[in-house]
Design a protein around this motif. Structure first.
Motif, PDB file in Angstrom:
ATOM      1  N   SER A  59       0.844  -1.196   0.000  1.00 16.25           N
ATOM      2  CA  SER A  59       0.000   0.000   0.000  1.00 16.25           C
ATOM      3  C   SER A  59       0.878   1.245   0.000  1.00 16.25           C
ATOM      4  O   SER A  59       2.098   1.168  -0.148  1.00 16.25           O
ATOM      5  N   ARG A  62       5.008   2.297   0.128  1.00 15.07           N
ATOM      6  CA  ARG A  62       5.870   1.117   0.040  1.00 15.07           C
ATOM      7  C   ARG A  62       6.508   1.007  -1.342  1.00 15.07           C
ATOM      8  O   ARG A  62       5.884   1.288  -2.351  1.00 15.07           O
ATOM      9  N   LYS A 144      -0.277  -6.072  11.787  1.00 19.62           N
ATOM     10  CA  LYS A 144      -0.580  -5.124  12.865  1.00 19.62           C
ATOM     11  C   LYS A 144       0.684  -4.646  13.565  1.00 19.62           C
ATOM     12  O   LYS A 144       0.911  -3.439  13.714  1.00 19.62           O
ATOM     13  N   TYR A 148       2.323  -2.048  10.537  1.00 19.66           N
ATOM     14  CA  TYR A 148       1.624  -0.819  10.907  1.00 19.66           C
ATOM     15  C   TYR A 148       1.940  -0.330  12.316  1.00 19.66           C
ATOM     16  O   TYR A 148       1.505   0.750  12.708  1.00 19.66           O
ATOM     17  N   LYS A 149       2.689  -1.115  13.089  1.00 17.63           N
ATOM     18  CA  LYS A 149       3.154  -0.719  14.435  1.00 17.63           C
ATOM     19  C   LYS A 149       1.999  -0.322  15.358  1.00 17.63           C
ATOM     20  O   LYS A 149       2.068   0.681  16.071  1.00 17.63           O
ATOM     21  N   ILE A 150       0.929  -1.099  15.328  1.00 17.50           N
ATOM     22  CA  ILE A 150      -0.223  -0.866  16.211  1.00 17.50           C
ATOM     23  C   ILE A 150      -0.198  -1.947  17.282  1.00 17.50           C
ATOM     24  O   ILE A 150      -0.118  -3.145  16.965  1.00 17.50           O
ATOM     25  N   TYR A 156      -6.383  -2.346  15.257  1.00 14.30           N
ATOM     26  CA  TYR A 156      -5.953  -2.555  13.871  1.00 14.30           C
ATOM     27  C   TYR A 156      -7.118  -3.057  13.032  1.00 14.30           C
ATOM     28  O   TYR A 156      -7.712  -4.092  13.315  1.00 14.30           O
ATOM     29  N   ARG A 159      -7.447  -4.460   6.231  1.00 14.82           N
ATOM     30  CA  ARG A 159      -7.923  -3.912   4.963  1.00 14.82           C
ATOM     31  C   ARG A 159      -8.079  -4.992   3.893  1.00 14.82           C
ATOM     32  O   ARG A 159      -8.556  -4.715   2.805  1.00 14.82           O
TER      33      ARG A 159
END
Length: 198
Positions: A59, A62, A144, A148-150, A156, A159
């Motif tokens: 996405s 990147r 996650k 995305y570092k959640i 999270y 998608r």
């Protein structure tokens, strides 16, 4: 990953792709560094029976295909836009100059390739030995925590579609749908308006 200002300085151009357009095809010789400005693409192979296997989904922000570009080998898979996307195309010569003259960017690109190799190793081991519940949770947790570092519970939002999840971990979509319901009943995920939260 690389700022648009820096990409432009080394002669990158922004190209629009429609859903289903190929950025590159399996066995093409790499000529560009691709970086997503907007949208989403999949890297995939199709077997002789027409069955698609999605290796990765990329996405915004990147880079994609840089390992083949740097390694000077043909692309081992196709890269296809999953939606309308805008992608930076930087010719190989400009990309190599950018890396040589900007060591901090070189380090970030190397780190991104390393993370992708780690993802491949993790997912390959999960696909080969674990049950569907574990495969799905392992993939979601990787996205996650590592991408995305959640780290907060149920913050999270996944998608990926059910079909994309199935293609990424080698399951049938029906198995993914059943397993997601089971995981929700176990309170390992939440479903809000059909979207998965972990």
């Amino acid at each position: 990953m690389i700022s648009s200002d820096l990409l432009i300085r080394y002669n990158a151009r922004l190209k629009e792709y429609k859903e289903g357009d190929f950025l590159f095809r399996q066995n093409d010789i790499p000529r560009y560094y691709f970086q997503l400005d907007k949208g989403e693409v999949k890297v995939c192979n199709t077997n002789s029976f027409g069955k698609e296997f999605i290796q990765s989904i990329f996405s915004e922000g990147r880079g994609v295909g840089e390992s083949a570009l740097l390694g000077e080998y043909k692309y081992p898979a196709n890269c296809i836009a999953l939606e309308e996307s805008k992608v930076w195309l930087l010719p190989k010569k400009g990309f190599l100059s950018l890396l040589e003259e900007n060591m901090n960017v070189h380090f970030e690109v190397s780190k991104a390739i390393s993370k992708h190799l780690h993802y491949k190793a993790v997912i390959s081991s999960e696909i080969s030995i674990e049950n569907p519940e574990h495969k799905i949770i392992a993939l979601i947790d990787y996205l996650k925590n590592d991408i995305y570092k959640i780290h907060e519970p149920f913050e999270y939002k996944v998608r990926l579609s059910r079909q994309q999840l199935a293609d990424l971990i080698g399951l049938r979509v029906e198995t993914v749908i059943r397993t997601i319901k089971k995981l929700e009943a176990q309170n390992k995920i939440k479903l809000i308006k059909h979207k998965i939260f972990r």
